[in-house]
Motif scaffolding. Structure first.
Motif, PDB file in Angstrom:
ATOM      1  N   ASP A 162      76.162  56.486  36.384  1.00 44.29           N
ATOM      2  CA  ASP A 162      74.824  56.714  36.924  1.00 44.29           C
ATOM      3  C   ASP A 162      74.279  55.480  37.646  1.00 44.29           C
ATOM      4  OD1 ASP A 162      72.447  58.823  36.543  1.00 44.29           O
ATOM      5  OD2 ASP A 162      71.642  56.789  36.504  1.00 44.29           O
ATOM      6  N   ASN A 220      74.947  55.808  43.027  1.00 46.45           N
ATOM      7  CA  ASN A 220      75.725  55.782  41.794  1.00 46.45           C
ATOM      8  C   ASN A 220      76.820  54.714  41.873  1.00 46.45           C
ATOM      9  OD1 ASN A 220      74.382  57.877  40.435  1.00 46.45           O
ATOM     10  ND2 ASN A 220      75.561  59.424  41.544  1.00 46.45           N
ATOM     11  N   GLU A 268      80.168  63.980  39.758  1.00 47.04           N
ATOM     12  CA  GLU A 268      78.935  63.667  39.040  1.00 47.04           C
ATOM     13  C   GLU A 268      79.149  62.493  38.095  1.00 47.04           C
ATOM     14  OE1 GLU A 268      78.926  66.738  35.367  1.00 47.04           O
ATOM     15  OE2 GLU A 268      78.558  67.635  37.335  1.00 47.04           O
ATOM     16  N   PRO A 269      78.081  61.756  37.806  1.00 48.27           N
ATOM     17  CA  PRO A 269      78.222  60.587  36.929  1.00 48.27           C
ATOM     18  C   PRO A 269      78.593  60.991  35.514  1.00 48.27           C
ATOM     19  CG  PRO A 269      76.126  60.547  38.108  1.00 48.27           C
ATOM     20  CD  PRO A 269      76.715  61.912  38.303  1.00 48.27           C
TER      21      PRO A 269
END
Lengths: 199, 172
Positions: free
Chosen positions: A126, A165, A195-196
């Motif tokens: 993130d 990110n 996605e993180p």
């Protein structure tokens, strides 16, 4: 009338033994497993690109051999979906992928999904994470941070864009020169759906 | 970071905070001591693996409670799947070391709450988090925290059979 906080305090009190050594042992094992799961095989990516007829060379691909020296390229190409991986280091191939990471594995070895030990792994974290309090190097206008370099693995971090990110690469110690991995990490592209990972 | 440094800092953290984490986990698991220990071990293992993040966090203890809540809810989801197998056996309940009626009553009442409501109660009324911090810990909206908290308090008041008080404003 009774305070709920007091009731909960009463309910939670019982003798508790603290085994710090046990917690430390479990931590060591988990870290070792995680690190073995993070080795990502880059060799496979080249095979994938070749297989699908992509002629473009990734922007910052390290100068590494495209095929294993023994010519043993019978491994089925792995088609990545979430990450555009540069030419893998010689003798490595892409083996697994999730939205949160892509893993490369040494040719001729077996790897398992989510097991990073001994593998080369690029993982997304993130944007709120702070990896900037570490030694850094510049590469092609980007700042790459050297977050860990110990007996188990080396971890490098770079933002996908200013304020974006993080992309991190984790690989076994002494397997690759740092500058090669800096170039490799900066060459990784992020595709829709990535996605993180939650730490 | 160097392993020696990680180990030393983690050891200090565990020595300082493990008791509080276990007590919180015992409430989350409604008095299941073995389950609480599993959740704490899982959370601490995560903390060790991600120690560089923990040490950089504004509040490392809050980071620990967040890991604990997540470990508990993850375990509840797995347990829910396991409950597909029906059994006649009564789940093990902990033997209270101190046989205190109030404690048993409170833990039983907590056990009647769905896991997420229980987590909200523990964070809001045991750890005394505000709504925003609770929402952040549980990765949900503040509105969800308020509604879950209100439902949980209503259930607890009925279940405990006596009026329970909360600090002004914390009944949301």
């Amino acid at each position: 009338m009774t305070g709920l906080h007091d009731l909960l305090e009463q309910a939670a009190t019982d003798p508790i033994e603290v085994d710090v050594a046990g917690d430390l042992r479990r931590g060591h094992r988990a870290l070792s497993r995680r690190r073995s799961h993070l080795a990502v095989g880059a060799t496979g990516s080249l095979a994938i690109l070749a297989a699908v007829g992509v002629s473009a060379v990734p922007r910052h691909a390290p100068e590494v051999a495209a095929q294993p020296a023994d010519g043993s390229t019978a491994v089925a190409p792995f088609q990545t979906k979430y990450y555009d991986v540069p030419t893998p280091p010689a003798g490595w191939h892409v083996s697994h992928e999730r939205p949160q990471y892509v893993m490369l594995t040494r040719d001729g070895t077996i790897s398992r999904l989510d097991d990073f030990a001994g593998q080369l792994v690029v993982i997304m974290s993130d944007r709120k994470e702070n990896y900037e309090s570490a030694t850094s190097v510049q590469f092609d206008g980007r700042t790459v941070y050297v977050n860990e370099m110990n007996d188990d693995a080396t971890i490098l971090s770079v933002r996908t864009s200013p304020g974006g990110n993080w992309l991190q690469v984790q690989y076994p110690k002494d397997v690759f020169p740092v500058h090669d991995m800096v170039a490799f990490l900066c060459g990784v592209g992020v595709e829709p759906g990535a996605e993180p990972a939650f730490g | 970071m160097r392993r020696e440094t990680r180990d030393a800092e983690f050891t200090d953290y565990v020595a300082a905070h493990r008791v509080r984490l276990v007590r919180t986990a015992r409430l989350l698991t409604a008095g299941d001591h073995a389950g609480a220990e599993d959740v704490v071990q899982s959370a601490l293992t995560r903390l060790y693996v991600h120690w560089p993040r923990v040490r950089r966090a504004d509040d490392p203890l809050a980071y620990g409670f967040r890991a604990l809540s997540n470990a508990f809810l993850d375990e509840q989801r797995r347990a829910h799947r396991r409950r597909e197998v029906v059994t006649d056996e009564t789940p093990d309940r902990p033997e209270p070391v101190l046989d205190h009626e109030t404690r048993s009553t409170v833990l039983a009442a907590l056990g009647d709450l769905p896991p997420r409501q229980r987590a909200v109660v523990v964070l809001r009324h045991f750890l005394e988090y505000d709504v925003a911090a609770t929402a952040e810990s549980l990765r949900c909206t503040e509105g969800t925290v308020k509604s879950q908290n209100a439902k949980a308090l209503s259930t607890l008041r009925k279940r405990l059979g006596e009026p329970i008080t909360t600090p002004e404003g914390s009944n949301r």
